[in-house]
Motif scaffolding. Structure first.
Motif: not given
Lengths: 493, 493
Positions: A1-29
């Motif tokens: 249970m815990s491992a699954t919730a943690y993994q799911s959390l990590c997946q969400k975090s990576r998705e949020i980071a992907l958008l943050g990094n997209t903002m990074g490209v737009l900001g750099w540009d």
């Protein structure tokens, strides 16, 4: 249970980071290549992404995963525990502020930036004052909602320097203020007696770029995973696990300006390139704090880039590229790049005087936040304190309390990290040099062992440890100003 | 009710466009400045955004708004009707394909591109053949699901040239094929008798950039809303209502290569900069079709950029920038830039032979799609037809049927738009020149009236009208090849 919730959390975090990094490209540009006309639409794009990041970071699904992962009975390893610690911290930070306050803060900062620019240009503090009052009210409300132990400033400082306490920072700053002032005074006096020997002639931009690039590569910056561009305000931004971008600016008559800019930003960039890649998109894949980040930029800019071994290697190359340097010897060159001068402007100040600018700001920030300095009294407080520190009074507020954009961006609590960075840089450099291999390579102008020491002791840990734990593990003690003082004395006295 | 549903639909469309334009920035960055290491993460970012675009474009909320807006009883104005027409078309296109097919197509194209690159490099068609078979199966399945009137190719062609019918395009191509071949043969023969007088010496890149920029500005490209960068494969991308970016590539020994590249891409860019800004993010804010887009690039590249008035103005400036041109006279220069030569490679071919390359591809594409040419027989079919058209046989498949990336990207149905663009360019140019003000300015090398004519008759309409309606409204008749034939005869014979 815990491992699954943690993994799911990590997946969400990576998705949020992907958008943050997209903002990074737009900001750099936006800062580098975007045509002027693109600005309004770019703001809309960034607003959409930022809204999506907020939505995903504060969602009930995120919260459920977080709680389930925290409550999991499985043993958590060091990395997992650190990620959960930071997930919780970030989630609380994001959710304790009502959406209306977030929007109010964003709008107030937008208006304040415009007013600040005009206010600074006209050196008319009254144009900015009402905006600063609003920003202070918002900052106080944020602090109240986030909560703090001793004083509201703690909550703001924590935005930039995780788990730092205002009273401790203040005590540290107070303990060295007189000595810093003495060093600065003496350094300025001595520099006034020695001329700058670097010819005030033209250094073509392309040749500056050539030298900067060779040097950045030599200290270990990986151009397969990064690049250098030109902007008005230099910065470093990590916009992907293998994509770190620096910028600098060029003065035609002073090649050292862009060079030290590149060394500074490359110091940030080396940290980013050394973060644990498998943790990218999770908290541990990120840096520990601004005070740690600044230690890396200051290390490469000042401890490496202004040192004798560095220039014993690079002055001959600089002379090949810029023949007008051919008559300079190493001593004359070092004296010239390590001169100290009092300046009204923080970003133009040298190592000897820089921290005085920060101490001034830190003190005033803390007092305007707790109300002991009224907004309208800031110019007077600034000028009288500046006079005491530097022996001269700013001719106008544009060169005084209006010079920095930080307050206009709502960035109260930021300034302290610059001087914490200087303290950390000296302390880490001192400790690394106790390793004989690092020291003997350094003295032969091979800085890769120093980089590897930083990789092992700082970079590769990301934010596994809170900043002070990281510094203590790396150097044997928490942030201690004495190494910086010793460094300044050695350099200037 | 209807107005509200329409407005809600527009809001959704603008949100989707905002994400599409964000992909535009990421894609542009990938081609221009991104460090090598960034490629994998960039693919993830693009995949996320593309998934989000698909999700929003096919949502039940979008469908509900669309249906409500279509059923609204309020009178629809021209723009609203056109937007609804295109919303419906795009929605049907997107929703008639099951997600599994979309993913299969995307994966097949990714693998095919890699195989194609190796296949082309080794000139070994057998490496690419199995991938092409899969892509053809997918293309046929898409065509079946999208539906078509006469033949599957209609459905694919419609991807690029809205409402075009294969049989009509084929009839048009057939009607001029013999004449095109005659012109090409004669033009090549004449060019063989006249030397290229442009010196084969070095033209420094920075000076090429200077000339290109002056010319792009002179024909009306707005650098406040756009820029030019360098890439291996030149392109033009509109990534915001006021942000249009061109790229070109430079040959050190041939300044005309980058220059005609810039004129071509600036032609696309002028179209983008002239689209109705208040409709940005809605269908009408977009271009009408590829065949219309290509008419604008070809107009500026060939009808303007290779004309006598153009070089009567720009040759003197080119001679200032490149002293090695100083001995060239206008006639010699014009003859040199308007030479014709048979070439195996489409992208290297001149105006006189270009369309033959397209007719070849269009015929083969149509037959491999309906199965009358088997995939394994493509090299033979290509080579024998090429021999008939050009009088020479490709020495290998790398210079024959493997030269273009289009099929590997799943882009069947695309090629025809290049020659439709040539036809449209000549037809629109001819019609615009009937306006005395346009013609007399043109003859004095002032091309702004021509641009304004295109703004009024083409650009400003976006895709309010279907391509053939637009051409007919602008020029008095639907696409007619004769103007292009006349233009080629005048130029080459």
């Amino acid at each position: 249970m815990s491992a699954t919730a943690y993994q799911s959390l990590c997946q969400k975090s990576r998705e949020i980071a992907l958008l943050g990094n997209t903002m990074g490209v737009l900001g750099w540009d936006q800062e580098t290549y975007m045509p002027k006309g693109g600005v309004q639409y770019r703001a809309k794009q960034l607003a959409w992404l930022s809204g999506k990041v907020h939505e995903l970071s504060t969602s009930s699904e995120f919260q459920q995963d977080l709680e389930a992962a925290e409550n999991g009975t499985d043993g958590k390893d060091l990395i997992e525990a650190a990620n959960l610690r930071e997930f919780r911290h970030q989630f609380n930070r994001a959710t304790k502020l009502p959406q209306s306050l977030v929007e109010r803060a964003s709008e107030a900062a937008s208006l304040a930036k415009v007013a600040w620019a005009e206010s600074r240009e006209k050196s008319d503090f009254t144009l900015f004052a009402p905006h600063l009052s609003i920003l202070l009210d918002i900052a106080r409300e944020k602090a109240d909602r986030w909560g703090y132990e001793d004083e509201p400033y703690d909550a703001l400082l924590s935005n930039y320097e995780r788990a730092a306490k205002t009273s401790e920072v203040a005590a540290m700053f107070d303990s060295v203020a007189p000595e810093l002032a003495d060093i600065a005074r003496e350094a300025v006096k001595r520099s006034a007696e020695t001329p700058n020997l670097i010819p005030d002639t033209e250094y073509p931009i392309e040749q500056q770029q050539q030298l900067n690039r060779e040097i950045a590569e030599d200290i270990g910056f990986d151009f397969n995973k990064g690049r250098i561009d030109t902007t008005t305000h230099p910065f470093c931004t990590g916009i992907g696990p293998k994509d770190t971008r620096l910028t600098t600016r060029y003065l035609l008559n002073d090649f050292t300006s862009s060079l030290f800019g590149v060394l500074h930003e490359a110091g940030h960039g080396l940290y980013d390139q050394g973060l644990p890649e498998d943790q990218h998109g999770l908290p541990v894949g990120d840096s520990s704090s601004l005070g740690i980040h600044e230690s890396q930029s200051r290390l490469w800019e000042n401890h490496v880039g202004r040192s004798r071994p560095f220039w014993s290697k690079w002055l001959p190359r600089a002379q090949e590229i810029f023949p007008q340097l051919s008559k300079l010897d190493l001593d004359g060159f070092l004296t010239s790049i390590n001169r100290a001068e009092t300046s009204f402007i923080r970003v133009e100040s040298d190592e000897a005087t820089y921290d005085l600018h920060i101490l001034l700001r830190f003190g005033i920030e803390r007092e305007i936040l707790n109300g002991s300095i009224a907004v309208n009294d800031i110019p007077e407080a600034w000028n009288s304190r500046f006079e005491k520190l530097m022996g001269m009074t700013p001719p106008n507020d544009g060169q005084g309390c209006l010079q920095d954009i930080h307050w206009a961006m709502g960035g109260l609590g930021y300034f302290a990290t610059y001087t914490l960075g200087n303290f950390n840089a000296a302390q880490l450099h001192h400790r690394a040099m106790q390793d004989q291999k690092v020291a003997s390579a350094f003295n032969q102008a091979d800085f890769i062992p120093l980089l590897n020491w930083m990789r092992t002791h700082i970079h590769n840990h990301g934010c596994t440890y809170l900043p002070q734990d990281l510094i203590e593990r790396a150097s044997g003690q928490t942030t201690t100003p004495q190494y910086h003082i010793d460094h300044l004395k050695q350099r200037y006295l």
